[in-house]
Design a protein around this motif. Structure first.
Motif, short mmCIF file in Angstrom:
data_model
loop_
_atom_site.label_atom_id
_atom_site.label_comp_id
_atom_site.label_asym_id
_atom_site.label_seq_id
_atom_site.Cartn_x
_atom_site.Cartn_y
_atom_site.Cartn_z
N GLU A 294 0.81 -1.21 0.00
CA GLU A 294 0.00 0.00 0.00
C GLU A 294 0.85 1.26 0.00
O GLU A 294 0.40 2.32 -0.43
N ILE A 295 2.08 1.17 0.53
CA ILE A 295 2.92 2.37 0.65
C ILE A 295 3.23 2.98 -0.72
O ILE A 295 3.06 4.19 -0.90
N PRO A 296 3.67 2.19 -1.72
CA PRO A 296 3.91 2.82 -3.04
C PRO A 296 2.67 3.46 -3.63
O PRO A 296 2.77 4.43 -4.37
N SER A 297 1.48 2.91 -3.30
CA SER A 297 0.26 3.45 -3.89
C SER A 297 0.05 4.90 -3.49
O SER A 297 -0.49 5.70 -4.27
N ALA A 298 0.46 5.28 -2.28
CA ALA A 298 0.29 6.66 -1.84
C ALA A 298 1.17 7.60 -2.67
O ALA A 298 0.72 8.67 -3.11
N PHE A 299 2.42 7.21 -2.93
CA PHE A 299 3.32 8.05 -3.72
C PHE A 299 2.91 8.05 -5.19
O PHE A 299 2.99 9.09 -5.86
N VAL A 300 2.45 6.89 -5.67
CA VAL A 300 1.94 6.84 -7.04
C VAL A 300 0.72 7.74 -7.17
O VAL A 300 0.57 8.50 -8.14
N LEU A 302 -0.07 10.37 -5.40
CA LEU A 302 0.33 11.77 -5.36
C LEU A 302 0.88 12.23 -6.70
O LEU A 302 0.47 13.26 -7.25
N ALA A 303 1.83 11.46 -7.26
CA ALA A 303 2.47 11.86 -8.51
C ALA A 303 1.48 11.88 -9.68
O ALA A 303 1.44 12.83 -10.46
N VAL A 304 0.66 10.84 -9.77
CA VAL A 304 -0.26 10.74 -10.91
C VAL A 304 -1.35 11.80 -10.83
O VAL A 304 -1.66 12.45 -11.83
N THR A 305 -1.95 12.00 -9.65
CA THR A 305 -3.01 13.00 -9.55
C THR A 305 -2.47 14.41 -9.77
O THR A 305 -3.17 15.26 -10.34
N HIS A 306 -1.26 14.67 -9.33
CA HIS A 306 -0.69 16.01 -9.47
C HIS A 306 -0.32 16.34 -10.92
O HIS A 306 -0.52 17.48 -11.37
N TYR A 307 0.19 15.35 -11.64
CA TYR A 307 0.67 15.63 -12.98
C TYR A 307 -0.28 15.14 -14.08
O TYR A 307 -0.43 15.79 -15.11
N PHE A 308 -0.92 14.01 -13.87
CA PHE A 308 -1.74 13.41 -14.93
C PHE A 308 -3.24 13.52 -14.66
O PHE A 308 -4.04 13.21 -15.54
N GLY A 309 -3.63 13.94 -13.46
CA GLY A 309 -5.04 14.15 -13.18
C GLY A 309 -5.69 13.04 -12.40
O GLY A 309 -5.19 11.91 -12.33
N ARG A 310 -6.84 13.38 -11.81
CA ARG A 310 -7.56 12.42 -10.97
C ARG A 310 -8.16 11.29 -11.80
O ARG A 310 -8.11 10.12 -11.42
N ARG A 311 -8.77 11.63 -12.91
CA ARG A 311 -9.44 10.62 -13.73
C ARG A 311 -8.43 9.62 -14.30
O ARG A 311 -8.71 8.43 -14.41
N PHE A 312 -7.24 10.09 -14.67
CA PHE A 312 -6.22 9.20 -15.21
C PHE A 312 -5.82 8.17 -14.16
O PHE A 312 -5.67 6.98 -14.46
N LEU A 313 -5.65 8.61 -12.91
CA LEU A 313 -5.30 7.67 -11.84
C LEU A 313 -6.41 6.64 -11.67
O LEU A 313 -6.14 5.45 -11.51
N GLY A 314 -7.66 7.10 -11.71
CA GLY A 314 -8.78 6.18 -11.51
C GLY A 314 -8.82 5.09 -12.56
O GLY A 314 -8.89 3.89 -12.23
#
Length: 479
Positions: A294-300, A302-314
């Motif tokens: 679960e730990i990497p998921s938090a950093f992933v 953060l990075a994905v939502t900040h740069y690629f957007g919320r929908r992309f992460l979903g």
């Protein structure tokens, strides 16, 4: 146990076992290789009582769901986020201590239900306060920090439970961190947005002035701040009920889809978490492996939502989870390979849960933000009550993974009407929530590098043009 009888044959006694059974009368021996004592082994919850343990979990989850439904409503409408946090913490402590001396099943169910009432709320309250104070560019960072803290706690729990191995001291140890949380009484502020929505301008100004002083904006006067706040209250309808969210069609659809997304992902999370009972080797090692992922998921997240957007992460995390559930049925005979697949699936599921906690704060308006976010968690808790039944459904070794694949597909569909909220100011009113995402097509990928092309997007940090009302309350400093 099977019934039997003695008979004499050729001057010797022979014990014959029949196919009929009766209640055990000679007691039981337990496997203590991993647990020196558990509550079921201490009270002999076996045979006809063997289903009590999973029922205890389900009843606790029901208590968590009910508490997360009611307590945030009280926080939004009456007592505020800060007081509700300490009330929820106290509820857990008060109703967990008696479990140390309770043996009967009805009382165990009752107190497990009661100590679950404040469980999620003590997480939601400070989380919402932080989300309502920080700037848009830092909201994903706060979610990441809370997820890392949560995961570290789960990993520590695995180690502590392995070292202790007995439910009694472990029960007491879980209370200690909650008691320590009362140290936040002098540190945790009330949400300025909530105070503003209740017309408590002086208290709101006190907090904003403290924040402004920390940000180096010490020249602003109380009179200027209170004047700005009075201007804001003109457009804030007070005491708006949660049902108002369902009057607005876009907001209603988005809220329902958030509930669906939460329900699907909590089911998936619950099944993966409880899969440690069918994993190879030590229960604690399996739990630790699944938790560490679960730990990497938090950093992933953060990075994905900040740069690629919320929908992309979903969509990307749900797709990864779907691929894991396609592979899992073919790994059921290789437990270690299955553990690896489920670990990746849990990583993807936690990334989606990252959104489940981030999006309600960014989509729902201030008057119902806490209660609305609580309802999102409630829908997840209700879904999670199905996880034990799905895992032990008897459909076959790998059949429940195909069910999880279908549930993940429903989660993908629920993301369709959710707008991209990257860079948007959190809505203060129902009208702002209804208009959120206007000019941002759902078919367009909006990310960090094209964010400036779409309306409703504030400038970031040093590029702030100072036009937003909430961003110049304290001498141009972000609250």
């Amino acid at each position: 146990m099977y019934d039997g009888f003695w008979e004499v044959e050729n001057d010797s006694y022979i014990y014959t076992i029949t196919n009929t059974t009766s209640e055990c009368v000679h007691g039981w021996e337990y496997d203590r290789s991993q647990f020196s004592e558990t509550f079921p082994s201490e009270v002999d919850w076996v045979c006809t009582y063997k289903d009590y343990a999973p029922h205890t979990l389900s009843i606790n989850v029901v208590g968590r769901a009910l508490g997360t439904l009611l307590l945030p409503l009280l926080a939004d409408n009456y007592i505020g986020r800060r007081r509700m946090f300490f009330l929820a913490v106290g509820t857990y402590v008060v109703f967990t201590i008696p479990l140390h001396w309770i043996y009967s099943a009805p009382l165990t169910f009752l107190f497990r239900f009661l100590n679950g009432i404040g469980y999620e709320t003590n997480y939601l309250m400070p989380y919402v306060i932080m989300m309502e104070i920080i700037p848009p560019s830092r909201r994903d960072l706060v979610v990441m920090m809370t997820f890392v803290s949560w995961t570290v706690g789960i990993c520590i729990t695995s180690v502590v439970a392995w070292l202790v191995g007995n439910w009694r001291p472990l029960n007491i140890l879980t209370i200690v961190p909650f008691v320590c949380l009362f140290a936040y009484w002098r540190v945790l502020p009330e949400s300025p947005r909530w105070l503003l929505s209740k017309g408590r301008l002086r208290e709101c100004a006190d907090i904003l002035l403290q924040i402004g002083a920390s940000n180096g904006a010490s020249k602003v006067s109380r009179e200027e701040v209170e004047e700005e706040l009075r201007a804001l209250t003109i457009r804030l309808p007070p005491n708006e009920p949660l049902t108002r969210a369902f009057v607005h069609p876009k907001l209603r659809l988005r809220a329902i889809m958030l509930y669906v997304l939460s329900c699907t992902q909590f089911i998936v999370y619950g099944v993966i978490l409880m899969s440690m009972s069918v994993m190879p080797g030590n229960y604690f090692v399996s739990h630790l492996v699944l938790s560490v992922f679960e730990i990497p998921s938090a950093f992933v997240g953060l990075a994905v939502t900040h740069y690629f957007g919320r929908r992309f992460l979903g969509y990307s995390s749900l797709l990864l989870g779907a691929l894991c559930f396609v592979a899992a049925p073919f790994c059921v005979h290789n437990k270690w390979l299955l553990l690896g697949v489920l670990a990746v699936a849990k990583l993807s599921c936690t990334c989606t849960l990252y959104l489940v906690f981030l999006l309600p704060a960014e989509i729902l308006p201030t008057p119902v933000r806490t209660s609305g976010a609580g309802l999102v968690v409630v829908s997840g808790m209700l879904g999670m009550t199905l996880s034990p039944q799905l895992l032990h459904s008897g459909m076959g070794e790998g059949m429940h993974y195909w069910v999880l694949l279908a549930i993940t597909g429903v989660g993908m569909i629920s993301l369709f009407p959710i707008p991209e909220t990257l860079g948007l100011i959190m809505p203060q009113t129902f009208k702002e929530s209804e208009e959120l995402g206007t000019g941002r097509p759902l078919t367009t990928w909006i990310h960090h590098w094209n964010l400036h092309k779409y309306p409703g997007t504030p400038q970031h940090e040093d590029e702030d043009d100072g036009k937003d009302e909430e961003r110049h309350l304290v001498n141009g400093k972000e609250c």
